[in-house]
Design a protein around this motif. Sequence first.
Motif, PDB file in Angstrom:
ATOM      1  N   THR A 154      15.837  -3.337   5.049  1.00  0.00           N
ATOM      2  CA  THR A 154      14.842  -3.323   3.976  1.00  0.00           C
ATOM      3  C   THR A 154      13.564  -2.653   4.458  1.00  0.00           C
ATOM      4  N   VAL A 155      12.844  -2.056   3.513  1.00  0.00           N
ATOM      5  CA  VAL A 155      11.548  -1.458   3.814  1.00  0.00           C
ATOM      6  C   VAL A 155      10.547  -1.998   2.790  1.00  0.00           C
ATOM      7  N   PRO A 156       9.285  -2.195   3.210  1.00  0.00           N
ATOM      8  CA  PRO A 156       8.299  -2.875   2.354  1.00  0.00           C
ATOM      9  C   PRO A 156       7.599  -1.966   1.349  1.00  0.00           C
ATOM     10  N   VAL A 157       8.343  -1.137   0.635  1.00  0.00           N
ATOM     11  CA  VAL A 157       7.747  -0.276  -0.392  1.00  0.00           C
ATOM     12  C   VAL A 157       8.682  -0.246  -1.604  1.00  0.00           C
ATOM     13  N   PRO A 158       8.172   0.106  -2.781  1.00  0.00           N
ATOM     14  CA  PRO A 158       9.025   0.202  -3.976  1.00  0.00           C
ATOM     15  C   PRO A 158      10.137   1.221  -3.795  1.00  0.00           C
ATOM     16  N   GLU A 187      11.246   3.724  -5.523  1.00  0.00           N
ATOM     17  CA  GLU A 187      10.942   5.139  -5.771  1.00  0.00           C
ATOM     18  C   GLU A 187      10.298   5.780  -4.548  1.00  0.00           C
ATOM     19  N   GLU A 188       9.400   5.044  -3.915  1.00  0.00           N
ATOM     20  CA  GLU A 188       8.723   5.562  -2.725  1.00  0.00           C
ATOM     21  C   GLU A 188       9.700   5.680  -1.556  1.00  0.00           C
ATOM     22  N   ALA A 189      10.566   4.690  -1.410  1.00  0.00           N
ATOM     23  CA  ALA A 189      11.562   4.726  -0.341  1.00  0.00           C
ATOM     24  C   ALA A 189      12.519   5.891  -0.548  1.00  0.00           C
ATOM     25  N   TRP A 190      12.902   6.131  -1.793  1.00  0.00           N
ATOM     26  CA  TRP A 190      13.813   7.233  -2.114  1.00  0.00           C
ATOM     27  C   TRP A 190      13.202   8.576  -1.687  1.00  0.00           C
ATOM     28  N   ARG A 191      11.948   8.789  -2.054  1.00  0.00           N
ATOM     29  CA  ARG A 191      11.293  10.048  -1.690  1.00  0.00           C
ATOM     30  C   ARG A 191      11.187  10.199  -0.181  1.00  0.00           C
ATOM     31  N   ALA A 192      10.904   9.098   0.502  1.00  0.00           N
ATOM     32  CA  ALA A 192      10.750   9.151   1.960  1.00  0.00           C
ATOM     33  C   ALA A 192      12.052   9.522   2.654  1.00  0.00           C
ATOM     34  N   LEU A 193      13.173   8.958   2.207  1.00  0.00           N
ATOM     35  CA  LEU A 193      14.457   9.230   2.847  1.00  0.00           C
ATOM     36  C   LEU A 193      14.909  10.664   2.637  1.00  0.00           C
ATOM     37  N   ILE A 228      13.066  14.872   5.133  1.00  0.00           N
ATOM     38  CA  ILE A 228      13.710  14.945   6.447  1.00  0.00           C
ATOM     39  C   ILE A 228      12.705  15.185   7.571  1.00  0.00           C
ATOM     40  N   GLU A 229      11.752  16.093   7.364  1.00  0.00           N
ATOM     41  CA  GLU A 229      10.788  16.385   8.420  1.00  0.00           C
ATOM     42  C   GLU A 229       9.968  15.152   8.790  1.00  0.00           C
ATOM     43  N   ARG A 230       9.680  14.318   7.808  1.00  0.00           N
ATOM     44  CA  ARG A 230       8.859  13.138   8.061  1.00  0.00           C
ATOM     45  C   ARG A 230       9.607  12.052   8.825  1.00  0.00           C
ATOM     46  N   ILE A 231      10.881  11.863   8.473  1.00  0.00           N
ATOM     47  CA  ILE A 231      11.616  10.769   9.104  1.00  0.00           C
ATOM     48  C   ILE A 231      12.390  11.205  10.346  1.00  0.00           C
ATOM     49  N   ALA A 232      12.418  12.515  10.638  1.00  0.00           N
ATOM     50  CA  ALA A 232      13.175  13.004  11.799  1.00  0.00           C
ATOM     51  C   ALA A 232      12.827  12.286  13.102  1.00  0.00           C
ATOM     52  N   PRO A 233      11.532  12.000  13.382  1.00  0.00           N
ATOM     53  CA  PRO A 233      11.205  11.304  14.632  1.00  0.00           C
ATOM     54  C   PRO A 233      11.803   9.902  14.726  1.00  0.00           C
ATOM     55  N   LEU A 286       6.159   4.382   6.337  1.00  0.00           N
ATOM     56  CA  LEU A 286       5.949   4.197   4.910  1.00  0.00           C
ATOM     57  C   LEU A 286       4.656   3.447   4.605  1.00  0.00           C
ATOM     58  N   VAL A 287       4.245   2.548   5.490  1.00  0.00           N
ATOM     59  CA  VAL A 287       3.040   1.771   5.225  1.00  0.00           C
ATOM     60  C   VAL A 287       1.785   2.440   5.770  1.00  0.00           C
ATOM     61  N   GLU A 288       1.941   3.442   6.648  1.00  0.00           N
ATOM     62  CA  GLU A 288       0.759   4.122   7.166  1.00  0.00           C
ATOM     63  C   GLU A 288       0.240   5.105   6.116  1.00  0.00           C
TER      64      GLU A 288
END
Length: 208
Positions: free
Chosen positions: A8-12, A14-20, A23-28, A145-147
């Motif tokens: 689980t992640v602490p965001v709605p 829609e926001e989690a969907w966009r984050a996943l 790719i460049e953001r979550i690659a690290p 996601l929370v930063e």
Amino acid sequence: MELHHEFTVPVPVEEAWRALLDIERIAPCMPGASVEDYDGKTVTGSVKVKVGPITVTYKGTAVFEEQDETAHRMVLIASGRETRGQGTARATVTGTLTSRDGGTAVSVRTDLTVTGRPAQFGRGVMAEVGDRLIGQFAGCLAEKLVEREPPAQEPRPTEDTQAVDDEPLDLLRVIGVPIAKRAAVSLAATGAVVLAAVRIRRWRRRRV
């Protein structure tokens, strides 16, 4: 082998969907992974896996076969080949996002096929490796996601991403000493069987 993980992640949702899909953001957050190119559908890159003194690098692509924004469901097909060897890895990853208590539950089903040296660990060890890696990924993703997003005029720093990309995924460090010992025992047992077969064959030749 088929694996199933959930986090689980602490965001709605829609926001989690966009984050996943960023790719460049979550690659690290992906241990051992290095992204070379992403055109919105196909990811090209490599994954470094370290097993004791041996480092294996898989180079390949991952293609989004499905991105259903309404159902929040994505299907990713990834395939790679060892850069120095005959081993291969192929996975069909299906991710589904659902709202839960103000956050988002992410369910991941993976149909994985691996050949070569890492395949010697077997399903049990690989499943435990998957559990720990998903845990690390989920924690890292939640932090991102929370930063706060940096201001539009300031480009996102890339130094940390490159540093993470250069680090191989150390399987023995991830799975821990007890599991590593079980894997070593398994490999030793296999070696003993092979050695016994060779000795029997030699003995039979001498008898003839």
